[in-house]
Design a protein around this motif. Structure first.
Motif, short mmCIF file in Angstrom:
data_model
loop_
_atom_site.label_atom_id
_atom_site.label_comp_id
_atom_site.label_asym_id
_atom_site.label_seq_id
_atom_site.Cartn_x
_atom_site.Cartn_y
_atom_site.Cartn_z
N UNK A 1 -9.71 -8.35 -31.39
CA UNK A 1 -10.07 -9.71 -31.82
C UNK A 1 -11.45 -10.10 -31.31
N UNK A 2 -11.81 -9.62 -30.12
CA UNK A 2 -13.17 -9.87 -29.61
C UNK A 2 -14.21 -9.13 -30.45
N UNK A 3 -13.90 -7.89 -30.86
CA UNK A 3 -14.81 -7.17 -31.75
C UNK A 3 -14.97 -7.92 -33.07
N UNK A 4 -13.87 -8.38 -33.62
CA UNK A 4 -13.93 -9.07 -34.91
C UNK A 4 -14.71 -10.37 -34.80
N UNK A 5 -14.63 -11.03 -33.65
CA UNK A 5 -15.33 -12.31 -33.44
C UNK A 5 -16.80 -12.12 -33.07
N UNK A 6 -17.26 -10.88 -32.96
CA UNK A 6 -18.66 -10.64 -32.64
C UNK A 6 -18.99 -10.82 -31.16
N UNK A 7 -17.97 -10.76 -30.29
CA UNK A 7 -18.21 -10.97 -28.86
C UNK A 7 -18.66 -9.71 -28.13
N UNK A 8 -18.63 -8.57 -28.82
CA UNK A 8 -18.97 -7.30 -28.17
C UNK A 8 -20.03 -6.58 -29.01
N UNK A 9 -21.24 -7.13 -29.10
CA UNK A 9 -22.27 -6.50 -29.94
C UNK A 9 -22.79 -5.21 -29.33
N UNK A 10 -23.18 -4.29 -30.19
CA UNK A 10 -23.83 -3.03 -29.78
C UNK A 10 -23.03 -2.31 -28.71
N UNK A 11 -21.73 -2.20 -28.93
CA UNK A 11 -20.83 -1.71 -27.87
C UNK A 11 -21.00 -0.23 -27.57
N UNK A 12 -21.59 0.52 -28.46
CA UNK A 12 -21.79 1.94 -28.19
C UNK A 12 -23.09 2.18 -27.43
N UNK A 13 -24.11 1.36 -27.71
CA UNK A 13 -25.45 1.64 -27.19
C UNK A 13 -25.90 0.73 -26.04
N UNK A 14 -25.34 -0.46 -25.90
CA UNK A 14 -25.82 -1.41 -24.88
C UNK A 14 -25.33 -0.98 -23.50
N UNK A 15 -26.27 -0.75 -22.57
CA UNK A 15 -25.89 -0.23 -21.25
C UNK A 15 -25.09 -1.22 -20.41
N UNK A 16 -25.09 -2.51 -20.76
CA UNK A 16 -24.40 -3.48 -19.91
C UNK A 16 -22.89 -3.26 -19.88
N UNK A 17 -22.37 -2.50 -20.85
CA UNK A 17 -20.93 -2.23 -20.87
C UNK A 17 -20.56 -1.01 -20.03
N UNK A 18 -21.55 -0.33 -19.49
CA UNK A 18 -21.31 0.96 -18.83
C UNK A 18 -21.91 0.92 -17.42
N UNK A 19 -21.04 0.97 -16.43
CA UNK A 19 -21.49 0.81 -15.04
C UNK A 19 -22.56 1.83 -14.65
N UNK A 20 -22.31 3.10 -14.95
CA UNK A 20 -23.22 4.14 -14.49
C UNK A 20 -24.62 3.94 -15.08
N UNK A 21 -24.69 3.57 -16.34
CA UNK A 21 -26.00 3.39 -16.99
C UNK A 21 -26.72 2.17 -16.44
N UNK A 22 -25.97 1.11 -16.17
CA UNK A 22 -26.59 -0.10 -15.65
C UNK A 22 -27.08 0.09 -14.22
#
Length: 345
Positions: free
Chosen positions: A310-331
């Motif tokens: 539902x969060x994906x459908x509502x646009x709350x998780x943009x660029x979920x594959x590429x945005x480093x903020x979702x990934x601890x190690x990359x951030x």
């Protein structure tokens, strides 16, 4: 509010994945909340305009800052750490300093400042690999990584400070899942859901490993509940906190089923399996916390996947594959922390 009741709560790492769900719950319950965080993942995950919320951008290794945030506090919920194995391994010395070396000084400062309750978020991964049908709190700790080892080593350091005036409790949460304003997409259920939604394909590495999980709303709710329970119920105790234990293959099948139902336009969702050298496997028992505190999770893993869909459908998780903020190690890799570590090598 009862003058003897806890009123001001310090949350270390309060702008993290669990903290971003926990802090609003604390505010809703009427607590004054003081967050200390490095805010590596952004400043927009907490309701900073709230009159009872104070946010301090600071490092828990800085004892001057720690003394300041502990002044006048009644309780601490300690979430801050370099979280997950890959992030820890980026710079083991940096991670050791944050996850372990500053821990006992912080506990000592809290007790000296008059803090009356200290809740420590450890991890159920301290158990490593176990073929026991139910891993209880008495199970030997067999950490497979430095992250697990140092999380476990902090537990006795906290418990030795237990006293009638200073209530200490350790929680060993299962792998957390579900939607948070500071979302992590590097945790098993969340990873599988992200790939099902955005790649229409789920990759399973191994599959037979058993992993316990818990909804982020439930673990945050538990920390809130621990603030108001009588000291004698929790003093010096260690509790597992898990809901469902599934194999990775079972998780993948469940995610595919739920995503297909919630977002039928994505069908068919492929499921592929490949070998894995990640052997961590354990079936955690949460009977002790149920028996002693009457606490049981209220949300299933299916609920977590539904929330994410539902969060994906509502646009709350943009660029979920590429945005480093979702990934601890990359951030962490891109952060000032990591740059400072490289500069001192």
């Amino acid at each position: 509010m009862n003058p003897q009741a806890i009123q001001t709560v310090v949350v270390t790492g309060g702008a993290g994945y669990v903290g971003a769900v926990l802090v609003p719950k604390l505010l809703d319950e009427g607590y004054r909340v003081r967050v200390i965080d490095l805010f590596l993942f952004g400043h927009d995950v907490l309701p900073k305009a709230h009159p009872r919320l104070e946010c301090v951008e600071g490092d828990i290794r800085d004892q001057v800052v720690v003394k300041e945030i502990m002044r006048g506090a009644d309780a601490v919920i300690h979430l801050a750490c370099i979280s997950n194995d890959p992030s820890f391994e980026l710079d083991p010395e940096l991670s050791r300093s944050i996850n372990f070396e500053c821990f006992e000084p912080m506990v000592s400062i809290a007790k000296q400042a008059g803090v009356r309750r200290f809740i420590y978020a450890s991890t159920s991964s301290v158990y490593g690999v176990s073929d026991a049908p139910d891993v209880t709190e008495e199970h030997p700790l067999v950490p497979l990584t430095d992250y697990n080892k140092y999380k476990g080593m902090c537990e006795p350091l906290l418990l030795k400070y237990q006293s009638p005036e200073f209530t200490t409790v350790v929680i060993r949460p299962a792998t957390v899942c579900g939607y948070s304003p500071r979302l992590r997409l590097d945790l098993s259920v969340n990873i599988l859901t992200n790939h099902a939604v955005n790649n229409r394909k789920i990759m399973v590495f191994g599959g037979s490993q058993k992993r316990p999980n818990i909804h982020v709303e439930d673990i945050a709710g538990l920390y809130v509940e621990l603030l108001s329970l009588p000291s004698e119920k929790i003093a010096g105790e260690i509790f597992n906190a898990a809901y469902q234990n599934f194999t990775i293959a079972e998780l993948a099948g469940m995610v595919r089923t739920v995503v297909s139902r919630e977002m039928p336009e994505l069908q068919p969702i492929a499921l592929e399996t490949s070998p894995s050298d990640d052997l961590r496997s354990y079936h955690v028992s949460s009977e002790k916390i149920k028996r002693m505190l009457g606490w049981t999770p209220k949300r299933s893993l299916e609920d977590a996947v539904v929330d994410l869909c539902r969060a994906f459908r509502a646009g709350k998780i943009p660029n979920s594959i590429t945005d480093i903020r979702y990934y601890n190690v990359k951030t962490v890799q891109a952060s000032k922390l990591s740059r400072e570590a490289r500069a001192t090598q």
